[in-house]
Design a protein around this motif. Structure first.
Motif, PDB file in Angstrom:
ATOM      1  N   ALA A   1       1.822  -2.225   3.372  1.00 40.70           N
ATOM      2  CA  ALA A   1       1.977  -3.184   4.468  1.00 40.70           C
ATOM      3  C   ALA A   1       0.672  -3.353   5.228  1.00 40.70           C
ATOM      4  O   ALA A   1       0.305  -4.460   5.646  1.00 40.70           O
ATOM      5  N   LEU A   2      -0.063  -2.268   5.404  1.00 34.46           N
ATOM      6  CA  LEU A   2      -1.318  -2.302   6.138  1.00 34.46           C
ATOM      7  C   LEU A   2      -2.375  -3.126   5.396  1.00 34.46           C
ATOM      8  O   LEU A   2      -3.096  -3.933   6.001  1.00 34.46           O
ATOM      9  N   ILE A   3      -2.469  -2.930   4.092  1.00 34.42           N
ATOM     10  CA  ILE A   3      -3.429  -3.704   3.291  1.00 34.42           C
ATOM     11  C   ILE A   3      -3.038  -5.178   3.285  1.00 34.42           C
ATOM     12  O   ILE A   3      -3.891  -6.065   3.423  1.00 34.42           O
ATOM     13  N   TRP A   4      -1.751  -5.449   3.137  1.00 36.34           N
ATOM     14  CA  TRP A   4      -1.261  -6.838   3.176  1.00 36.34           C
ATOM     15  C   TRP A   4      -1.642  -7.512   4.496  1.00 36.34           C
ATOM     16  O   TRP A   4      -2.180  -8.625   4.506  1.00 36.34           O
ATOM     17  N   GLU A   5      -1.377  -6.845   5.612  1.00 34.03           N
ATOM     18  CA  GLU A   5      -1.673  -7.426   6.924  1.00 34.03           C
ATOM     19  C   GLU A   5      -3.188  -7.602   7.132  1.00 34.03           C
ATOM     20  O   GLU A   5      -3.640  -8.617   7.678  1.00 34.03           O
ATOM     21  N   THR A   6      -3.960  -6.634   6.685  1.00 31.55           N
ATOM     22  CA  THR A   6      -5.420  -6.732   6.809  1.00 31.55           C
ATOM     23  C   THR A   6      -5.944  -7.954   6.064  1.00 31.55           C
ATOM     24  O   THR A   6      -6.759  -8.726   6.595  1.00 31.55           O
ATOM     25  N   LEU A   7      -5.479  -8.144   4.831  1.00 35.22           N
ATOM     26  CA  LEU A   7      -5.925  -9.296   4.042  1.00 35.22           C
ATOM     27  C   LEU A   7      -5.431 -10.609   4.630  1.00 35.22           C
ATOM     28  O   LEU A   7      -6.117 -11.632   4.546  1.00 35.22           O
ATOM     29  N   GLU A   8      -4.244 -10.592   5.225  1.00 34.23           N
ATOM     30  CA  GLU A   8      -3.761 -11.780   5.923  1.00 34.23           C
ATOM     31  C   GLU A   8      -4.715 -12.167   7.050  1.00 34.23           C
ATOM     32  O   GLU A   8      -5.031 -13.347   7.240  1.00 34.23           O
ATOM     33  N   LYS A   9      -5.190 -11.193   7.796  1.00 37.65           N
ATOM     34  CA  LYS A   9      -6.044 -11.450   8.953  1.00 37.65           C
ATOM     35  C   LYS A   9      -7.406 -12.022   8.569  1.00 37.65           C
ATOM     36  O   LYS A   9      -8.011 -12.774   9.337  1.00 37.65           O
ATOM     37  N   ILE A  10      -7.895 -11.679   7.371  1.00 43.60           N
ATOM     38  CA  ILE A  10      -9.197 -12.200   6.957  1.00 43.60           C
ATOM     39  C   ILE A  10      -9.062 -13.291   5.884  1.00 43.60           C
ATOM     40  O   ILE A  10     -10.043 -13.654   5.232  1.00 43.60           O
ATOM     41  N   ASN A  11      -7.825 -13.797   5.707  1.00 43.86           N
ATOM     42  CA  ASN A  11      -7.561 -14.918   4.789  1.00 43.86           C
ATOM     43  C   ASN A  11      -7.958 -14.619   3.340  1.00 43.86           C
ATOM     44  O   ASN A  11      -8.511 -15.475   2.645  1.00 43.86           O
ATOM     45  N   GLU A  12      -7.652 -13.410   2.896  1.00 40.43           N
ATOM     46  CA  GLU A  12      -7.952 -13.040   1.509  1.00 40.43           C
ATOM     47  C   GLU A  12      -6.717 -12.526   0.771  1.00 40.43           C
ATOM     48  O   GLU A  12      -6.834 -11.857  -0.254  1.00 40.43           O
ATOM     49  N   ASN A  13      -5.528 -12.850   1.278  1.00 42.17           N
ATOM     50  CA  ASN A  13      -4.302 -12.320   0.686  1.00 42.17           C
ATOM     51  C   ASN A  13      -3.779 -13.253  -0.399  1.00 42.17           C
ATOM     52  O   ASN A  13      -2.762 -13.916  -0.248  1.00 42.17           O
ATOM     53  N   LYS A  14      -4.486 -13.296  -1.527  1.00 46.33           N
ATOM     54  CA  LYS A  14      -4.106 -14.182  -2.630  1.00 46.33           C
ATOM     55  C   LYS A  14      -4.190 -13.433  -3.950  1.00 46.33           C
ATOM     56  O   LYS A  14      -5.048 -12.574  -4.142  1.00 46.33           O
ATOM     57  N   SER A  15      -3.296 -13.800  -4.871  1.00 40.99           N
ATOM     58  CA  SER A  15      -3.356 -13.354  -6.271  1.00 40.99           C
ATOM     59  C   SER A  15      -3.403 -11.839  -6.426  1.00 40.99           C
ATOM     60  O   SER A  15      -4.197 -11.295  -7.185  1.00 40.99           O
ATOM     61  N   ILE A  16      -2.534 -11.146  -5.681  1.00 37.49           N
ATOM     62  CA  ILE A  16      -2.451  -9.694  -5.801  1.00 37.49           C
ATOM     63  C   ILE A  16      -1.150  -9.335  -6.515  1.00 37.49           C
ATOM     64  O   ILE A  16      -0.074  -9.703  -6.067  1.00 37.49           O
ATOM     65  N   LYS A  17      -1.287  -8.641  -7.623  1.00 39.30           N
ATOM     66  CA  LYS A  17      -0.104  -8.299  -8.427  1.00 39.30           C
ATOM     67  C   LYS A  17      -0.070  -6.791  -8.677  1.00 39.30           C
ATOM     68  O   LYS A  17      -1.102  -6.125  -8.702  1.00 39.30           O
ATOM     69  N   GLY A  18       1.145  -6.281  -8.837  1.00 38.09           N
ATOM     70  CA  GLY A  18       1.304  -4.885  -9.206  1.00 38.09           C
ATOM     71  C   GLY A  18       1.598  -3.935  -8.082  1.00 38.09           C
ATOM     72  O   GLY A  18       1.740  -2.731  -8.300  1.00 38.09           O
ATOM     73  N   PHE A  19       1.740  -4.467  -6.851  1.00 32.14           N
ATOM     74  CA  PHE A  19       1.928  -3.583  -5.713  1.00 32.14           C
ATOM     75  C   PHE A  19       3.117  -4.002  -4.846  1.00 32.14           C
ATOM     76  O   PHE A  19       3.127  -3.784  -3.641  1.00 32.14           O
ATOM     77  N   GLY A  20       4.093  -4.610  -5.473  1.00 28.56           N
ATOM     78  CA  GLY A  20       5.336  -4.932  -4.770  1.00 28.56           C
ATOM     79  C   GLY A  20       5.479  -6.384  -4.412  1.00 28.56           C
ATOM     80  O   GLY A  20       4.527  -7.158  -4.352  1.00 28.56           O
ATOM     81  N   SER A  21       6.738  -6.761  -4.134  1.00 31.43           N
ATOM     82  CA  SER A  21       7.071  -8.157  -3.843  1.00 31.43           C
ATOM     83  C   SER A  21       6.518  -8.652  -2.524  1.00 31.43           C
ATOM     84  O   SER A  21       6.506  -9.853  -2.264  1.00 31.43           O
ATOM     85  N   LEU A  22       6.071  -7.756  -1.647  1.00 32.63           N
ATOM     86  CA  LEU A  22       5.463  -8.185  -0.381  1.00 32.63           C
ATOM     87  C   LEU A  22       4.303  -9.135  -0.627  1.00 32.63           C
ATOM     88  O   LEU A  22       4.085 -10.063   0.147  1.00 32.63           O
ATOM     89  N   PHE A  23       3.559  -8.918  -1.690  1.00 34.87           N
ATOM     90  CA  PHE A  23       2.381  -9.733  -1.980  1.00 34.87           C
ATOM     91  C   PHE A  23       2.717 -11.036  -2.686  1.00 34.87           C
ATOM     92  O   PHE A  23       1.832 -11.873  -2.898  1.00 34.87           O
ATOM     93  N   ASN A  24       3.958 -11.230  -3.061  1.00 37.11           N
ATOM     94  CA  ASN A  24       4.333 -12.461  -3.772  1.00 37.11           C
ATOM     95  C   ASN A  24       4.349 -13.652  -2.826  1.00 37.11           C
ATOM     96  O   ASN A  24       4.750 -13.537  -1.682  1.00 37.11           O
TER      97      ASN A  24
END
Length: 246
Positions: free
Chosen positions: A223-246
């Motif tokens: 969740a922390l990595i997801w939120e961090t990437l959201e804040k810097i607009n880099e949360n794209k095309s991440i696979k293998g670490f759960g449906s949160l990233f979908n």
């Protein structure tokens, strides 16, 4: 020999910068961040904060006193886009706003996140109302985590804790045995499972757990990595670490 002076050419563009504050005893969070960030055009800078065992509310509050100085030593005088405070229970005990203010004293321009607030935002993103919570903590700290989610209007359908006093020992939990344990818990019709603590080795078993349990699984680091990437607009095309990233 006559040395020759030449003029350096500096890069005009730099990657987004993440500053990660890690507990001095945490063996897991850096590995999890690097696992996901390695393919991203971002730069990660880490500093460690002194923490105290056993892991109690009193010791977590004591640790928070050093946040501003630890933050200041992440690229001193330079801009950092997002500062990440890597402690779930510590954020709950000290309060996210208190931690954000301490960070921004050193880096006023930085966005700030922490595991507990990231978990809340992840659950809201997935429209989750009912959650099962597992923690490695002693009972009093486990209860603080449960009450935090209840206080933010989530129904906690089940709760399990390991009663581990030392952060070092939390990092020694066997990953496959953890998978077996989490698979066998009665999550009592929860919509999601949240596994607390940045020191627990959860990230690599999330997808397998989601398939086994047929539910959303979140961890502190994920969740922390997801939120961090959201804040810097880099949360794209991440696979293998759960449906949160979908």
């Amino acid at each position: 020999m006559n040395p020759k002076k030449i003029k350096a050419k500096f890069a005009k563009k730099i990657n987004p910068r993440i500053g990660l504050i890690v507990l001095s005893t945490d063996v897991m969070i850096e590995k999890d961040f690097l696992k996901i960030l390695s393919s991203k055009p971002v730069d990660l800078f880490v500093n460690r904060i002194t923490n105290y065992n056993p892991v109690t509310a009193e010791n977590l509050s004591k640790m928070a006193q050093n946040i501003t100085s630890v933050t200041a030593n992440i690229l001193p005088g330079e801009k950092v886009d997002c500062i990440v405070y890597g402690c779930t229970s510590g954020t709950i005990v000290s309060g996210f706003e208190n931690i954000r203010k301490k960070v921004n004293l050193a880096k006023p321009e930085a966005l700030v996140t922490a595991p507990s607030i990231a978990a809340l935002n992840a659950l809201k993103k997935k429209n989750i109302k009912k959650v099962s919570i597992v923690t490695p903590y002693i009972k009093s700290l486990n209860d603080d985590v449960v009450n935090f989610f209840k206080g933010n209007n989530f129904e906690v359908t089940s709760n399990t804790y390991f009663d581990i006093e030392s952060d070092v020992d939390i990092g020694k939990v066997d990953q496959e045995k953890l998978y077996e344990t989490l698979s066998k818990i009665d999550h009592n019709n929860a919509q999601a499972l949240f596994v607390s603590c940045t020191s627990l080795p959860v990230l690599n078993i999330i997808e397998k757990l989601e398939k086994k349990l047929d539910m959303i699984v979140l961890s502190s680091n994920q969740a922390l990595i997801w939120e961090t990437l959201e804040k810097i607009n880099e949360n794209k095309s991440i696979k293998g670490f759960g449906s949160l990233f979908n």
